[in-house]
Design an enzyme around this catalytic site. Structure first.
Site, PDB file in Angstrom:
ATOM      1  N   GLY A  74      32.272 -38.048  33.312  1.00 24.38           N
ATOM      2  CA  GLY A  74      32.112 -37.338  32.059  1.00 24.38           C
ATOM      3  C   GLY A  74      30.784 -37.728  31.448  1.00 24.38           C
ATOM      4  N   GLY A  75      30.476 -37.119  30.311  1.00 27.82           N
ATOM      5  CA  GLY A  75      29.254 -37.498  29.623  1.00 27.82           C
ATOM      6  C   GLY A  75      28.081 -36.647  30.049  1.00 27.82           C
ATOM      7  CB  THR A  78      22.748 -41.956  30.789  1.00 26.31           C
ATOM      8  OG1 THR A  78      22.288 -43.094  30.064  1.00 26.31           O
ATOM      9  CG2 THR A  78      23.315 -42.395  32.124  1.00 26.31           C
ATOM     10  CE1 TYR A  79      15.069 -45.305  33.545  1.00 31.85           C
ATOM     11  CE2 TYR A  79      15.911 -46.826  31.884  1.00 31.85           C
ATOM     12  CZ  TYR A  79      15.083 -46.565  32.960  1.00 31.85           C
ATOM     13  OH  TYR A  79      14.280 -47.558  33.465  1.00 31.85           O
ATOM     14  CG  PHE A 154      29.892 -50.831  30.600  1.00 29.97           C
ATOM     15  CD1 PHE A 154      28.910 -51.817  30.575  1.00 29.97           C
ATOM     16  CD2 PHE A 154      31.133 -51.150  31.160  1.00 29.97           C
ATOM     17  CE1 PHE A 154      29.159 -53.084  31.090  1.00 29.97           C
ATOM     18  CE2 PHE A 154      31.392 -52.417  31.672  1.00 29.97           C
ATOM     19  CZ  PHE A 154      30.394 -53.381  31.635  1.00 29.97           C
ATOM     20  CB  CYS A 171      24.803 -39.229  25.174  1.00 33.85           C
ATOM     21  SG  CYS A 171      24.671 -40.858  25.877  1.00 33.85           S
TER      22      CYS A 171
END
Lengths: 233, 489
Positions: A74-75, A78-79, A154, A171
């Site tokens: 999900g989401g 991002t880096y 995370f 995000c």
């Protein structure tokens, strides 16, 4: 005293794709009961990843040479890169723990408690999964769950170069600003050190005993064979 | 009796969930425990499994849409129950109706409102009523244009299923996205589209925001294929994004779907194939290619390779491909015009010799690059090349490893190819096609003999080099390959 035990491993710097392969192998092993819950801690070379819900246009101006991967979590975008602690918990959620939001909040709690040890007051923001310091995001979360076994996890910015986030809309939140442990005044913290702190807090929040296993053990379990997927063009 | 599938509650605090994608589609058989869909809540995405056996009858909640916990998101037909394909394809799709519930202010006074507002299912039925043999082509009359001669659209078979008239116009929509979509919108009420796509067939959806139009144009998407979710079915940038995403998922599933009316199968281009299509077409369109071929006596190179193997002097085993790359980089060093690009009406000569190696992979090819070949020894080139080939099999190239080539080599020797010519990879000046090393009749001192030779063909951009440069470059390669001790320096 819980009978549950979580195996923690520090893998060092691992490319995104083999790390994904390891996760998938471990998740399969976890599902079959061949291994315990495992927390993989590592660091990636520069990479941008897009979650299933992510729109390509959130990658605005990727610096040359940084690969982009689309992944089944999900989401949004991002880096990941050097100086950022990445945690991939491979857990089998059972009983009352079978609650997706509870799991996300527990990951946030782990990070918040760990940051507290460094004297950084971090918290949550309503409807914006992740961990925030003031208005700035210090940790991103994005998970995938297959048959109640978790994948992905995370990413906590320790002392990474935050300018890499300029190439994306993190995000999918426009104007989202990022921070790191170093930026918040603790430039003495190393990624491997943060990994120890996170493993400790993770065990506390999830109510289990932690033990460290060798990276070689993880690679042995996961004869990662991530098939062909060219990311060219 | 159908079984309702509802949005699962994945958390005590979960109120709604979003379908990221359906893993089963109407008509698919579903067994208990099989993955049905990917559901996202918050930042977690979860695979939802079937609780019953059956056949997927209807998808109620479209991909990318959200619904509260407990809401019906799909229906399953119990096993043994008949599922009519037409019913699963067209009828159950309540959302377009709901979405366009407000009257559409589309200013098109000549068309009765009832036609535009008619829900999809009704339209499907309507076309079945009147698939008159003559009527469809008549309605198409204002449409035939460009390279669609009437003879190509055969007499419609009136089976009442898919009106054949619709096929050519869909075809035309593919050829000319922008104009075609306008025309399609103008004629849609008269010429219904096939059942399979009719759920998308809503007039209003061809309204699009300027941002969406631009994005569609950039991505080469035909707007008439996109389902609008904005006010009055307007297509928004978000719709374009989700369409692109769907296409990507489509690619991952590698679906091959038959297209109604035309024989054979039709496959969506993968990202890689699309890149190849665009770049190769641009190359042949823009670059005036010419081709020069030379036969190389490979006996000395074969001997060199054998002696390197026998002595194991290098850690890395040396292949003919490595030998050709080394000879090529030496020849390029002497003919820098072959290592150049056509840029802004000028020629840029590159200081570095970065050789791209075309490597076949599943469904295409990639061209990883060996950088700074002018500085590399033969074993160093071999090591770099072998690493890239191994990586091609595993994936995970960085953009850096796939870019920056100043010259390319395509080697089909392993396939026993006699000789061939390759298409230049823009903006490079040339590409070398390497064929098989094999025994061929040769003439030595006026005598016919058996030699071991290889054909090299170089394709060149005539804007940058002329035949004489290409010829000299090949002569140079010939010199190195026929005197290969020079390659060990």
């Amino acid at each position: 005293m819980s009978a549950r035990s979580i195996a923690c491993a520090w893998l060092g710097r691992v490319d995104y794709r083999p790390a994904l392969g390891v996760q998938e192998e471990l998740a399969a092993a976890r599902q079959s009961g061949a291994i315990d819950d495992t927390l993989l801690l590592l660091e990636h070379p520069h990479v941008y990843t897009l979650g299933r819900g992510a729109a390509e246009h959130f990658v605005v101006a990727p610096p040359p040479g940084v690969p982009i991967h689309r992944v089944s979590r999900g989401g949004q975008v991002t880096y990941h890169g050097p100086g950022q602690l990445v945690g991939y918990p491979i857990l089998k959620l059972e009983g009352a723990a079978r609650d997706v939001h509870l799991y996300l909040r527990s990951l946030e709690e782990t990070i918040i408690q760990s940051l507290r040890q460094y004297g950084i007051q971090a918290g949550r923001r309503a409807k914006l999964t992740g961990v925030w310091v003031g208005g700035r995001k210090i940790a991103s979360i994005g998970v995938g769950i297959r048959r109640w076994t978790t994948l992905h996890g995370f990413a906590l910015n320790v002392n990474c170069d935050l300018s890499f986030f300029d190439g994306i809309v993190p995000c999918g939140i426009d104007g989202c600003r990022m921070t790191s442990i170093a930026r918040e005044g603790r430039d003495d913290v190393e990624v491997a050190g943060a990994a120890r702190s996170i493993a400790d807090r993770f065990a506390a929040v999830f109510g289990c005993d932690s033990r460290w296993i060798d990276a070689a053990e993880v690679w042995r379990i996961a004869r990662a064979d991530s098939g062909l997927e060219a990311d060219c063009g | 009796m159908s079984i309702e599938i509802t949005m699962p509650k994945l958390s005590d605090t979960m109120e709604e969930g979003k379908i990221l994608r359906w893993l089963k589609h109407p008509g698919d058989k579903v067994s208990r425990g099989e993955p049905l869909a990917e559901v996202e809540t918050d930042k977690a995405d979860m695979i939802m499994e079937a609780f019953d056996d059956g056949v997927m009858q209807e998808i109620v909640l479209a991909e990318g849409e959200s619904a509260p916990v407990g809401a019906t998101i799909a229906r399953l037909a119990a096993l043994g129950e008949e599922v009519k394909p037409s019913a699963s394809g067209a009828a159950p799709r309540p959302e377009p109706e709901a979405r366009t519930g407000a009257p559409e202010p589309v200013p098109r006074p000549s068309k009765p409102v009832a036609v535009r507002k008619r829900p999809v299912a009704a339209r499907g039925a309507g076309q079945a009523e009147a698939p008159g043999n003559g009527s469809a082509p008549a309605e198409l009359a204002p449409q035939p244009r460009q390279e669609l001669p009437a003879s190509e659209s055969p007499e419609p078979q009136s089976n009442g299923q898919a009106p054949p008239a619709a096929q050519p116009h869909q075809e035309s929509a593919h050829r000319e996205p922008a104009r075609a979509s306008e025309e399609v919108s103008a004629m849609r009420p008269a010429a219904p589209r096939p059942v399979a796509v009719s759920h998308e067939a809503d007039l209003a959806k061809l309204k699009a925001s300027p941002l969406a139009r631009r994005a569609a144009e950039e991505a080469g998407i035909d707007l008439s294929q996109v389902h609008g979710t904005g006010p009055e079915g307007r297509i928004t940038k978000r719709d374009i994004d989700s369409f692109l995403r769907e296409q990507q998922l489509f690619r991952q599933r590698r679906l091959v779907t038959p297209r109604e009316g035309s024989p054979g199968t039709w496959e969506e281009l993968s990202k890689m194939r699309r890149t190849i299509a665009q770049r190769m077409a641009a190359s042949k369109r823009e670059i005036p290619h010419f081709y020069v071929t030379m036969e190389i006596d490979m006996e000395e190179s074969v001997r060199l390779k054998k002696s390197l193997e026998a002595t194991e002097i290098f850690d890395e085993s040396i292949t003919y491909n490595d030998i050709v790359i080394k000879a090529c980089s030496l020849a390029l060093g002497r003919y820098p015009r072959m290592n150049a690009s056509f840029e802004n009406d000028g020629i840029r000569i590159h200081p570095s010799i970065n050789i791209g190696m075309a490597v076949a992979v599943e469904d295409g090819l990639i061209v990883p690059v060996i950088k700074e070949c002018q500085q590399l020894t033969l074993p160093e080139i071999a090591r770099a090349a072998h690493r890239l080939v191994a990586k091609a099999a595993q994936g995970g190239f960085t953009a850096d490893e796939l870019s920056g080539a100043t010259f390319s080599i395509s080697n089909m020797g392993m396939l026993g190819i006699e000789h061939f010519s390759a298409v230049i990879v823009p903006p490079q000046a040339a590409i070398l096609a390497v064929s098989a090393i094999k025994e061929r009749p040769v003439v030595r001192n006026g005598q016919l003999a058996v030699g071991t030779t290889m054909m090299l063909t170089v394709s060149c951009d005539h804007r940058i080099v002329d035949g004489v440069v290409a010829g000299r470059f090949l002569q140079e390669m010939k010199r190195f390959l026929e005197n290969p001790a020079s390659l060990l320096v």
